[in-house]
Design a protein around this motif. Sequence first.
Motif, short mmCIF file in Angstrom:
data_model
loop_
_atom_site.label_atom_id
_atom_site.label_comp_id
_atom_site.label_asym_id
_atom_site.label_seq_id
_atom_site.Cartn_x
_atom_site.Cartn_y
_atom_site.Cartn_z
N GLU A 54 100.18 15.41 29.19
CA GLU A 54 98.93 15.89 29.78
C GLU A 54 97.75 15.79 28.83
OE1 GLU A 54 101.81 17.42 30.10
OE2 GLU A 54 102.15 17.25 32.26
N ASP A 55 97.96 15.32 27.59
CA ASP A 55 96.90 15.34 26.60
C ASP A 55 96.54 13.97 26.06
OD1 ASP A 55 95.04 16.93 25.22
OD2 ASP A 55 96.24 16.84 23.39
N ASN A 56 97.26 12.92 26.43
CA ASN A 56 96.99 11.62 25.84
C ASN A 56 96.14 10.74 26.75
OD1 ASN A 56 98.73 10.51 27.75
ND2 ASN A 56 100.50 10.65 26.40
N ILE A 57 95.77 9.58 26.23
CA ILE A 57 94.85 8.71 26.95
C ILE A 57 95.48 8.13 28.20
CG2 ILE A 57 95.52 6.67 25.61
CD1 ILE A 57 91.99 7.59 26.92
N ALA A 58 96.82 7.94 28.19
CA ALA A 58 97.49 7.40 29.37
C ALA A 58 97.33 8.34 30.56
CB ALA A 58 98.97 7.16 29.06
N HIS A 59 97.41 9.64 30.29
CA HIS A 59 97.23 10.62 31.37
C HIS A 59 95.83 10.56 31.94
CE1 HIS A 59 97.17 14.26 33.69
NE2 HIS A 59 96.28 14.83 32.90
N LEU A 115 93.83 7.99 32.00
CA LEU A 115 93.68 6.76 32.76
C LEU A 115 94.34 6.87 34.14
CD1 LEU A 115 94.32 4.12 29.94
CD2 LEU A 115 92.13 4.77 30.95
N ASN A 116 95.52 7.50 34.18
CA ASN A 116 96.20 7.70 35.47
C ASN A 116 95.41 8.65 36.35
OD1 ASN A 116 98.40 6.01 35.03
ND2 ASN A 116 99.56 7.60 33.96
N LEU A 117 94.84 9.69 35.73
CA LEU A 117 94.03 10.66 36.47
C LEU A 117 92.79 9.99 37.05
CD1 LEU A 117 93.79 13.65 37.21
CD2 LEU A 117 92.62 14.04 35.04
N TRP A 118 92.17 9.15 36.27
CA TRP A 118 90.98 8.44 36.75
C TRP A 118 91.34 7.45 37.86
CZ3 TRP A 118 88.98 7.18 31.14
CH2 TRP A 118 88.59 8.39 30.54
N GLU A 119 92.51 6.82 37.74
CA GLU A 119 92.94 5.88 38.77
C GLU A 119 93.14 6.61 40.10
OE1 GLU A 119 93.97 2.31 40.56
OE2 GLU A 119 93.05 2.71 38.60
N TYR A 141 90.91 19.24 37.18
CA TYR A 141 89.69 18.47 36.98
C TYR A 141 90.04 17.00 36.81
CZ TYR A 141 88.09 23.17 35.71
OH TYR A 141 87.83 24.51 35.71
N ALA A 142 89.07 16.14 37.03
CA ALA A 142 89.28 14.70 36.85
C ALA A 142 89.14 14.29 35.39
CB ALA A 142 88.28 13.92 37.70
N HIS A 143 88.70 15.21 34.52
CA HIS A 143 88.42 14.90 33.12
C HIS A 143 87.42 13.75 33.01
CE1 HIS A 143 91.08 17.68 31.03
NE2 HIS A 143 91.97 17.47 31.98
N ASN A 144 86.55 13.67 33.98
CA ASN A 144 85.44 12.73 33.98
C ASN A 144 84.46 13.24 35.02
OD1 ASN A 144 83.72 10.48 34.85
ND2 ASN A 144 85.00 9.21 33.53
N ASP A 145 83.35 13.84 34.57
CA ASP A 145 82.41 14.45 35.50
C ASP A 145 81.84 13.45 36.49
OD1 ASP A 145 82.43 17.19 34.95
OD2 ASP A 145 81.16 16.94 33.18
#
Length: 219
Positions: A80-85, A87-91, A128-132
């Motif tokens: 839940e804390d790395n960049i792969a997560h 990227l998947n969240l944004w996808e 959250y999407a971790h990207n506003d």
Amino acid sequence: MICLVLFLIVCQALTLSRGGWAGTAGALVFMAVVLLLKKGFAHKRLVGYLFAGTVVTAVIVMASTPVVERIMTLTQGEMEDNIAHRLNLWEGTRHMIADNPVAGTGPGTFEVAYPPYQQPGYTVLARYAHNDYLQFTADTGILVIPLMLWLLYLFFRAGFKKFKHRSRQTSGIALGCMAAVVAILVHSYSDGNLQIPANALLFTALVAAGLRSFSLPRS
């Protein structure tokens, strides 16, 4: 002022916020570039020295063990804390936007609307999407994009106009507000800053201060 800058850099590094580091760096670079490009600014060499000193200080602090360990979590941390997560969240959020392009799912509905789009393998539902930028678009639709760009254009146009003011106070406040907004905009690319009421209120206050007239009243 030099001591305050160094104190800010050290404190920001010790927050262990990777997005905060990027936001602070973006704000400092913005301020340095604007000052160095300003016509008639007499302290360009001093700005260069301060910027170089800030970079050196940041490198020294960033080399500390806790900071290095935090940077390593980009690729080696928990799921839940790395960049792969991220990227998947944004996808998943992009698929969510594609299914609701015009009106979105509704303001503040991301937490309840996202689960069907969550990638398999995650045990915690995303709040959250971790990207506003993606989250606002998912919530309110793609029409919010030109609106946000237009409002940012109006803010920075007014900010740069005030930055050219003869009053050093007005000029300094304008530059500080613009740099602070830049920091929030950079950080918001990888986090949900504006989903937190305190941060949203701070952002609003910064924009208001940047747009406010600081002309002294006539006697």
